[in-house]
Design an enzyme around this catalytic site. Sequence first.
Site, PDB file in Angstrom:
ATOM      1  N   ARG A  51       0.857  -1.203   0.000  1.00 57.93           N
ATOM      2  CA  ARG A  51       0.000   0.000   0.000  1.00 57.93           C
ATOM      3  C   ARG A  51       0.883   1.240   0.000  1.00 57.93           C
ATOM      4  O   ARG A  51       0.607   2.213  -0.677  1.00 57.93           O
ATOM      5  CB  ARG A  51      -0.960   0.007   1.203  1.00 57.93           C
ATOM      6  CG  ARG A  51      -1.729   1.330   1.318  1.00 57.93           C
ATOM      7  CD  ARG A  51      -2.958   1.314   2.227  1.00 57.93           C
ATOM      8  NE  ARG A  51      -2.922   0.368   3.302  1.00 57.93           N
ATOM      9  CZ  ARG A  51      -2.204   0.491   4.422  1.00 57.93           C
ATOM     10  NH1 ARG A  51      -1.469   1.573   4.613  1.00 57.93           N
ATOM     11  NH2 ARG A  51      -2.233  -0.448   5.352  1.00 57.93           N
ATOM     12  N   TYR A 103     -16.616  17.317 -14.313  1.00 56.21           N
ATOM     13  CA  TYR A 103     -17.053  15.918 -14.347  1.00 56.21           C
ATOM     14  C   TYR A 103     -18.138  15.706 -13.283  1.00 56.21           C
ATOM     15  O   TYR A 103     -18.003  16.178 -12.146  1.00 56.21           O
ATOM     16  CB  TYR A 103     -15.839  15.028 -14.078  1.00 56.21           C
ATOM     17  CG  TYR A 103     -16.158  13.570 -14.000  1.00 56.21           C
ATOM     18  CD1 TYR A 103     -16.557  12.875 -15.142  1.00 56.21           C
ATOM     19  CD2 TYR A 103     -16.082  12.872 -12.804  1.00 56.21           C
ATOM     20  CE1 TYR A 103     -16.866  11.533 -15.083  1.00 56.21           C
ATOM     21  CE2 TYR A 103     -16.382  11.521 -12.732  1.00 56.21           C
ATOM     22  CZ  TYR A 103     -16.782  10.856 -13.876  1.00 56.21           C
ATOM     23  OH  TYR A 103     -17.083   9.527 -13.804  1.00 56.21           O
ATOM     24  N   ASP A 175      -7.909  19.745 -13.403  1.00 62.52           N
ATOM     25  CA  ASP A 175      -8.187  18.407 -13.910  1.00 62.52           C
ATOM     26  C   ASP A 175      -7.824  18.427 -15.392  1.00 62.52           C
ATOM     27  O   ASP A 175      -8.492  19.062 -16.207  1.00 62.52           O
ATOM     28  CB  ASP A 175      -9.673  18.086 -13.693  1.00 62.52           C
ATOM     29  CG  ASP A 175     -10.037  16.656 -14.094  1.00 62.52           C
ATOM     30  OD1 ASP A 175      -9.363  16.101 -14.988  1.00 62.52           O
ATOM     31  OD2 ASP A 175     -10.997  16.110 -13.524  1.00 62.52           O
ATOM     32  N   LYS A 200      -8.910   7.429 -18.718  1.00 58.67           N
ATOM     33  CA  LYS A 200      -9.283   7.983 -20.013  1.00 58.67           C
ATOM     34  C   LYS A 200      -8.106   7.915 -20.993  1.00 58.67           C
ATOM     35  O   LYS A 200      -7.658   6.842 -21.305  1.00 58.67           O
ATOM     36  CB  LYS A 200      -9.810   9.410 -19.806  1.00 58.67           C
ATOM     37  CG  LYS A 200     -10.799   9.542 -18.633  1.00 58.67           C
ATOM     38  CD  LYS A 200     -12.093   8.744 -18.823  1.00 58.67           C
ATOM     39  CE  LYS A 200     -12.933   8.613 -17.563  1.00 58.67           C
ATOM     40  NZ  LYS A 200     -13.235   9.854 -16.875  1.00 58.67           N
TER      41      LYS A 200
END
Length: 397
Positions: A51, A103, A175, A200
Amino acid sequence: MNKDKLKIATRAIHAGQQPDPSTGAIMTPVYLTSTYVQSAPAEHLGYEYARSGNPTRTALEANLAALEDGKYGLCFASGLAAENTLLHTLKSGDHIVTARDVYGGTFRLFDKIWKQLGVSFTAVHAWNLDEIRGAMQPNTRLLWLESPSNPLLTCADIAGAAEIGHAGGAKVIVDNTFATPILQRPLSLGADVIVHSVTKYLGGHSDVIGGALVTNDEELHEQLRFLQNALGGVPGPMDCFLVLRGTKTLAVRMKQHCENAAKIAEYLAQHADVERVYYPGLVDDPSHEVASRQMSDYGGMVSVELRGDLERNRRFASSTKVFALAESLGGVESLINHPASMTHASVPKEEREKGGLRDTLMRLSVGIEDVEDLIADLDQAIAVSRDSSSSPATVAG
Ligand SMILES: *Cc1c(COP(=O)(O)O)cnc(C)c1O
C-alpha cells in the site's frame, strides 16, 4: 545527454522506466507482491508494504510526473480516489471555488460528500475570470478548474485564474484529463496540482480505472503521499502496468484523436440538422482563443446538439454503429454519451442548466478509427434520427 530535456513523446516512452536490473527485461515487471523481505527490522530496499509502495506503481508515478513537467506523481485506484485524497487536505470550514462545468462525479464529491463534512463550495463559470474573483472568500483553500471542461468543452484561462487563486491564498487544481499533458501542461501555467483520471486518455484502451495527482510543491506532495498511504486508495500493479503501456503511445494517439475530432467538428458544423457544435478547435467557438493560447491542439472530444427535441437527439445516440453508446472517453474506440442521463445524471437538472448543459447535448469521444468511417456513421445516424421523427421541424433542418 540530459534526460530532463527529452521531448514529451520520448519521455512518454522512457520516463520512470529502466531495464530490470536483475534480468534486463525492457518492460517494468508487474510486482505482484503485498510485502517485501527485510534484512533486519526496519532495514529494507525502500519497499516495506505494497500500500505504501510498489515498484510498478513507482515507475508509473515517475512517468506521469515527467509527462506533466512535474517533480512528483502519485497514483490512485481511480480519478475520484485521487480527487478525494486531495480533498482530505481540507478541513471543516474551508471553501472551494470550482468550475461549474466539471465531471459529474467531481461535482457529486463536493456536493454529496464534502459539503456534509463542512467544506462549502461555490460553482462559477470558470471561463469568466471576474466570476472567479467574485467567488473567492477568505477561507477559500482550493480553486478547482477543468479545462477543457466536461461536457461543454469550455476552456478556462488557466494562467489568469491561477493568479486570482494565488492572490486569494488558494491552491490551484487543474483536472487535465481531457487535454492530457500532450496538449496542455497546467503546472507551467501556474497550477499547483494536476488531477487525472488515467482511466481515459492516459490508459487509452478502456481497460483500466485509475487516477493520479502531480505537483511541483514538495510540502504538498509530502502531505498527499501521507494521505495516499493513510487513506489507502492505491492502484494494483497490473493496472499500473496497463497505464504504463498506454502512455507509451499517448503522443501518437492524441495526434490522431485531434485530427479526427477536428474533421468531425467541421462536418457537424456545416450540417443543416445540427443546432450547435462544441469544439474549441472551431474558430467561432467561444473558447477558441484561450485554447489556442494554452493548448497545442484541441483534443478528441466534441459535443453536439441536433435540431429538434430530446427524443430526436436520443434516437441519434441510439443509431450509431461505430460509435458505441457508453460512458467514459479517451479510448482508441469512438463513444457517444448522453450526459444528462448518463455521466452527468448525478448533477441536478437545475444545476446542469445553470452551467449551460442542455438535455439535448450529446458528447462524442472521437477514437482513432478511420475518420471517413466515423463521419459516415454519424451521417447515417443523423439521417435515421430525422426519418423516424414525428416533429416536422426536425426534418426541415
Ligand atoms: C472520468 C473522470 C474523472 C473521474 O475519474 P474515474 O477514474 O472515473 O474515477 C474525473 N475527471 C474527469 C474529467 C473525468 O473525465
